[in-house]
Every structure is written in C-alpha cells, then in structure tokens.
Design an enzyme around this catalytic site. Structure first.
Site, PDB file in Angstrom:
ATOM      1  N   HIS A 280       0.824  -1.214   0.000  1.00 59.78           N
ATOM      2  CA  HIS A 280       0.000   0.000   0.000  1.00 59.78           C
ATOM      3  C   HIS A 280       0.853   1.257   0.000  1.00 59.78           C
ATOM      4  O   HIS A 280       1.860   1.354   0.713  1.00 59.78           O
ATOM      5  CB  HIS A 280      -1.011   0.000   1.143  1.00 59.78           C
ATOM      6  CG  HIS A 280      -0.449   0.003   2.522  1.00 59.78           C
ATOM      7  ND1 HIS A 280      -0.082   1.164   3.186  1.00 59.78           N
ATOM      8  CD2 HIS A 280      -0.206  -1.012   3.394  1.00 59.78           C
ATOM      9  CE1 HIS A 280       0.362   0.861   4.397  1.00 59.78           C
ATOM     10  NE2 HIS A 280       0.303  -0.443   4.544  1.00 59.78           N
ATOM     11  N   ASP A 292       6.422   0.420   6.446  1.00 58.46           N
ATOM     12  CA  ASP A 292       4.964   0.305   6.363  1.00 58.46           C
ATOM     13  C   ASP A 292       4.399   1.420   5.489  1.00 58.46           C
ATOM     14  O   ASP A 292       4.039   2.474   5.998  1.00 58.46           O
ATOM     15  CB  ASP A 292       4.366   0.362   7.772  1.00 58.46           C
ATOM     16  CG  ASP A 292       2.874   0.073   7.813  1.00 58.46           C
ATOM     17  OD1 ASP A 292       2.349  -0.489   6.833  1.00 58.46           O
ATOM     18  OD2 ASP A 292       2.240   0.417   8.814  1.00 58.46           O
ATOM     19  N   GLU A 326      -4.756   1.939   2.745  1.00 55.61           N
ATOM     20  CA  GLU A 326      -4.865   0.779   3.628  1.00 55.61           C
ATOM     21  C   GLU A 326      -4.994   1.195   5.087  1.00 55.61           C
ATOM     22  O   GLU A 326      -5.727   0.576   5.857  1.00 55.61           O
ATOM     23  CB  GLU A 326      -3.630  -0.118   3.456  1.00 55.61           C
ATOM     24  CG  GLU A 326      -3.704  -1.445   4.200  1.00 55.61           C
ATOM     25  CD  GLU A 326      -3.158  -1.396   5.616  1.00 55.61           C
ATOM     26  OE1 GLU A 326      -3.374  -2.349   6.372  1.00 55.61           O
ATOM     27  OE2 GLU A 326      -2.508  -0.382   5.986  1.00 55.61           O
ATOM     28  N   GLU A 327      -4.293   2.263   5.469  1.00 61.33           N
ATOM     29  CA  GLU A 327      -4.132   2.568   6.888  1.00 61.33           C
ATOM     30  C   GLU A 327      -5.424   2.980   7.589  1.00 61.33           C
ATOM     31  O   GLU A 327      -5.692   2.539   8.693  1.00 61.33           O
ATOM     32  CB  GLU A 327      -3.070   3.666   7.083  1.00 61.33           C
ATOM     33  CG  GLU A 327      -1.658   3.240   6.713  1.00 61.33           C
ATOM     34  CD  GLU A 327      -1.089   2.182   7.646  1.00 61.33           C
ATOM     35  OE1 GLU A 327      -1.799   1.730   8.557  1.00 61.33           O
ATOM     36  OE2 GLU A 327       0.074   1.785   7.450  1.00 61.33           O
ATOM     37  N   ASP A 354       3.178  -6.583   3.497  1.00 58.90           N
ATOM     38  CA  ASP A 354       2.830  -5.466   4.386  1.00 58.90           C
ATOM     39  C   ASP A 354       3.268  -5.759   5.817  1.00 58.90           C
ATOM     40  O   ASP A 354       2.586  -5.403   6.775  1.00 58.90           O
ATOM     41  CB  ASP A 354       1.318  -5.196   4.323  1.00 58.90           C
ATOM     42  CG  ASP A 354       0.917  -3.925   5.069  1.00 58.90           C
ATOM     43  OD1 ASP A 354       1.801  -3.091   5.325  1.00 58.90           O
ATOM     44  OD2 ASP A 354      -0.268  -3.786   5.416  1.00 58.90           O
ATOM     45  N   HIS A 425       4.065   2.664  12.612  1.00 56.35           N
ATOM     46  CA  HIS A 425       3.237   3.863  12.800  1.00 56.35           C
ATOM     47  C   HIS A 425       3.919   4.929  13.662  1.00 56.35           C
ATOM     48  O   HIS A 425       3.240   5.771  14.244  1.00 56.35           O
ATOM     49  CB  HIS A 425       1.876   3.511  13.422  1.00 56.35           C
ATOM     50  CG  HIS A 425       1.026   2.623  12.572  1.00 56.35           C
ATOM     51  ND1 HIS A 425      -0.199   2.155  12.994  1.00 56.35           N
ATOM     52  CD2 HIS A 425       1.209   2.119  11.331  1.00 56.35           C
ATOM     53  CE1 HIS A 425      -0.730   1.395  12.041  1.00 56.35           C
ATOM     54  NE2 HIS A 425       0.120   1.363  11.027  1.00 56.35           N
TER      55      HIS A 425
END
Length: 458
Positions: A280, A292, A326-327, A354, A425
């Site tokens: 993504h 990520d 995606e997030e 991912d 994140h």
C-alpha cells in the site's frame, strides 16, 4: 507388468527431478538479477525522501501515485493504470500535546489516533483513570464519567511472533475510545502498540461507534506511559485524582479521490488468469512509511522488473497493485475487489507484502488444504533464500476483499517480526531503518513464489 510399472515410476521421478532442477535454475536467475541489479532500495529512497509520509488525501498522496506510475513503467510493465477510489481525508491539524501539571510540569510525548476528533484549541483538562483491560473498565464504569481513560495495555512479550501481541493489544486502539465514551469519558490515552525501548508514540486508526459520543484519543510513548502509570498508582495513595491537559487537533474532511496504481505483464497463455502482488502506498504522517509499507510497494515493483529483466514470459497475467488507503479505511483494496467482481475477472492468487522489509522467514496463506500442500511442496526450492515455513492463515488487508468477493487464494510475506513494532506507525519508520540486503531478499522470496504459481497454477 512389473517392469513396465517400474519403468513408469522411474520416468516420473526423472521428469520431476528435471523439472525441479529447471525451477531451481530459474529461481537462481531471478535471485541473481535482484541481488545484483535490484532497483528496490533506490526506489524506496526516492519514495521516502522525496515524497515522505503519505497520509490518505494529503498532497503526498498524489506525489506517491506519480512516483508509482513512473516506477512501474521503468520496471517494464506492459501497461500502467490508475484506478480511482474515494478515500477518507483525516488531518492531524497541528502538534498533539499532553501536559501533566504538578510541582514541575511534565510534557508527555503523544500522537492523536488516526480518524480521531480533536479537543479544540483550548484542549481538555480532566482527571485520568488508569485501566489495564476492558474488564477493568467495566468494573470502574461508574468512575469514568468526565475523565480521560488511560489504557495501559502492554504487549505480551512471551509471544515469539510479535503480530500475535499486536492482535491482542490493537483492539484497545480501535474500540477503546468508544468503549470509554459509552461510560461518559471525555478523552482516551493508550499505551502505544509496541514493545520498543524508546519513547516514540505510535499512531494508528481508531473506529468510533456511532452510538456513543466521539471523543479525542491519543497514543503515548512507552517510557512516558510507564511514568504516567507509576505516577497514577503512587498518587492514588495521596490525592483523589490526577488531572492532565490534552490537546489534539485532528479532524475529518470530506472524502477525496485517490488511486490504486496498477502495472501488469500480460500472460502469454492464460491472460485472463490474474496473479496480484501488492503493497500500500499510503502511510501515517509522523514518518516516511519506509517499512509500512514502502517496502511492500518496492518489493512488488521489483518482482515485475526482475521477471522482465531475465526475459521470463509469464503464462498468466501478473499484476502489481500499489493500493490506496490501507491505513485508515482500506478503500483501495475494497475498490480493487469490487471492480474485479464487476468485470468478472479470474483472480487465481494474490500476495501482499505489508509486514516490513526485514529478513524473509516464510509466507502465511489462506487457501484450501490441497493448495496449501502444493505450496509446501515447493519449500525445497524456496529454502535457499530464507523461506523456512508456509503457515496456514495469512494474506493482507488489501487483498482480503478478493478472497471475500471472489474466493481468491491469498498469501502474505512474513519477514522476521522482532523489530517491526519498534517502528510501526511511529516517527522512526524511516529509510535508514531498512537494510538493503534484507529488503532485496524479500523481493527474491516473493518473485520465486510468484514464478512457481505462474508456472504450475494452484
């Protein structure tokens, strides 16, 4: 009769041995191409350093799409398409701040959770109540009204596979604010979803239950979470309450248009049979989204480039998808599956990367037992490149809708996970955290499996 049967068995064994040797040589050629000439690390550098964090709807969204389009063309895709979809547009809106007043004021490191509402410019000042589970929240529900609930949920360090610890803890990020609001809380703090030794807060999506008020929510760095928890326990013996001041600025804007960027090589024998590989494009805003999921994007592009570079002509159409959003919504994956179903496309396999650009260990798959066993029969061909297991259960958020809508067999690359949640994140998810060699080995592993699925089907 016995002689004929014996001869037949020898012929089959010889054919299988010859085929396996051919496959071994082909995979070696793919690996050599990637390990000697890979563009993955440089692609990742450009994505992270020239585009940066790519929160859905931000200006960087469209810079990333342009980057992906150009990278797929350069890799040799027969065609590159842009598939539009509506995505959420949440903005952080400013610096998030948590202050613990006292004899000496402490400023604690926090990040608002994605899709959360802000406190307003004046912030909120309220007592904090510490809970260590939803069960404890239930027991203390009569004490919650007007307070900020602090979920101090630690990762279970006994899990060797760290995604299991994430699975247990992440429900507090997703559902915690609404569960607290149910009993009148005015805000939520969560311990970051990590077992890192640093103090970087880790953001991520929360999902409000519309039956309850939407309240501000933020994640706290682990060192500060430990300090606050210890302070609350000690203070409870001396004072009736401890107040904090929380300021966040997040807000949702109207949905906007983003795109899945799709590049493909058309199959030479079965062009209607589609194999999807993807990662993504979007990421959270505090960092560069290197692991990520910049790594998953460049893994996928590198597979296409390497197959082209060695002159391999796939039997089936191999399609690379750089998914949007995606997030905080998975809108790109949902749109991809929706259009595939509408067009009655035949998706025979989908693989997602991912879980970061760390050393590859295996694949997690969701498919019938006979197909799983077929993949496991290829382990001798994959093991020289670090793949030691193919586990039942796996895939990815973006390809999951393909399984739901079309019954597509799924797989997800499973790299070593020990460092992943150190940076997940968080502001530490930067290009410098990615090892070039590990990144390239991930691309080798994916390309090898895609080659085998393309050649033999499932």
């Amino acid at each position: 009769m016995r002689l004929k049967l014996f001869t037949l068995v020898l012929t089959i064994l010889a054919f299988n041995a010859r085929a396996q040797n051919e496959d071994s040589l082909k995979i070696r050629a793919i690996a050599d191409e990637i390990l000697l000439h890979s563009s993955a690390y440089e692609n990742l550098r450009v994505l992270t350093k020239q585009v940066g964090g790519r929160l859905s709807g931000s200006p960087q969204t469209y810079k990333a799409e342009a980057w992906g389009h150009k990278a797929l063309e350069k890799a040799g895709a027969d065609r590159v398409l842009e598939q539009p979809c509506l995505v959420p547009h949440w903005v952080r809106g400013g610096k998030d701040l948590l202050v613990l007043p006292g004899w000496s004021t402490h400023i604690l490191d926090v990040l608002a959770l994605g899709n959360s509402v802000g406190t307003g410019p004046k912030g909120i000042s309220a007592p904090v109540i510490l809970v260590n589970s939803f069960e404890e929240l239930e027991k203390k529900k009569d004490q919650v009204k007007g307070k900020i609930v602090f979920y101090n949920i630690k990762f279970n360090d006994t899990y060797i596979k760290t995604f299991e610890a994430y699975r247990d803890a992440v429900v507090y990020r997703g559902a915690g604010p609404s569960q607290a609001a149910k009993y009148g809380a005015v805000g939520v703090l969560i311990r970051s979803m990590s077992h890192a030794a640093d103090n970087n807060p880790h953001t991520g999506t929360t999902r409000y239950n519309d039956s309850f008020p939407k309240i501000p929510a933020a994640a706290m760095g682990l060192q500060d979470a430990d300090k606050l928890a210890a302070y609350l326990v000690k203070a409870s013996e001396l004072v009736p309450e401890v107040r904090v001041n929380l300021t966040t600025n997040g807000k949702m804007l109207p949905d906007t248009v983003a795109h899945n960027i799709i590049g493909e090589i058309t199959g030479s024998e079965f062009p209607d049979q589609i194999i999807t590989i993807g990662g993504h494009l979007d990421s959270w805003d505090p960092a560069e989204g290197a692991h990520d999921d910049g790594s998953g994007c460049v893994h996928s592009i590198e597979v296409l480039r390497a197959l082209k570079a060695i002159g391999y002509k796939p039997k089936r159409t191999i399609r690379v998808v750089l998914f949007a959003n995606e997030e905080n919504g998975t809108r790109g994956g949902l749109k991809y599956a929706e259009e595939a179903k509408l067009k009655k496309e035949k998706h025979i396999f989908a693989l997602e990367s991912d879980e970061g650009g760390f050393t590859p260990r295996g694949f997690g798959v969701t498919m019938p037992a006979d197909q799983l066993n077929k993949l496991r029969s290829w382990l001798p061909l994959l093991s020289p490149y670090g793949i030691s297991e193919i586990n039942n259960g796996g895939g990815g958020s973006d390809i999951g809708p393909l399984a739901k809508e079309l019954g597509t067999p799924l797989a997800g690359l499973q790299p070593d996970s020990q460092r992943y949640f150190d940076i997940h994140h968080a502001r530490s998810d930067v290009f410098e955290a990615v090892n070039k060699r590990e990144l390239e080995l991930g691309a080798v592993s994916i390309a090898a499996l895609i080659y085998l699925v393309d050649k033999y089907g499932l």
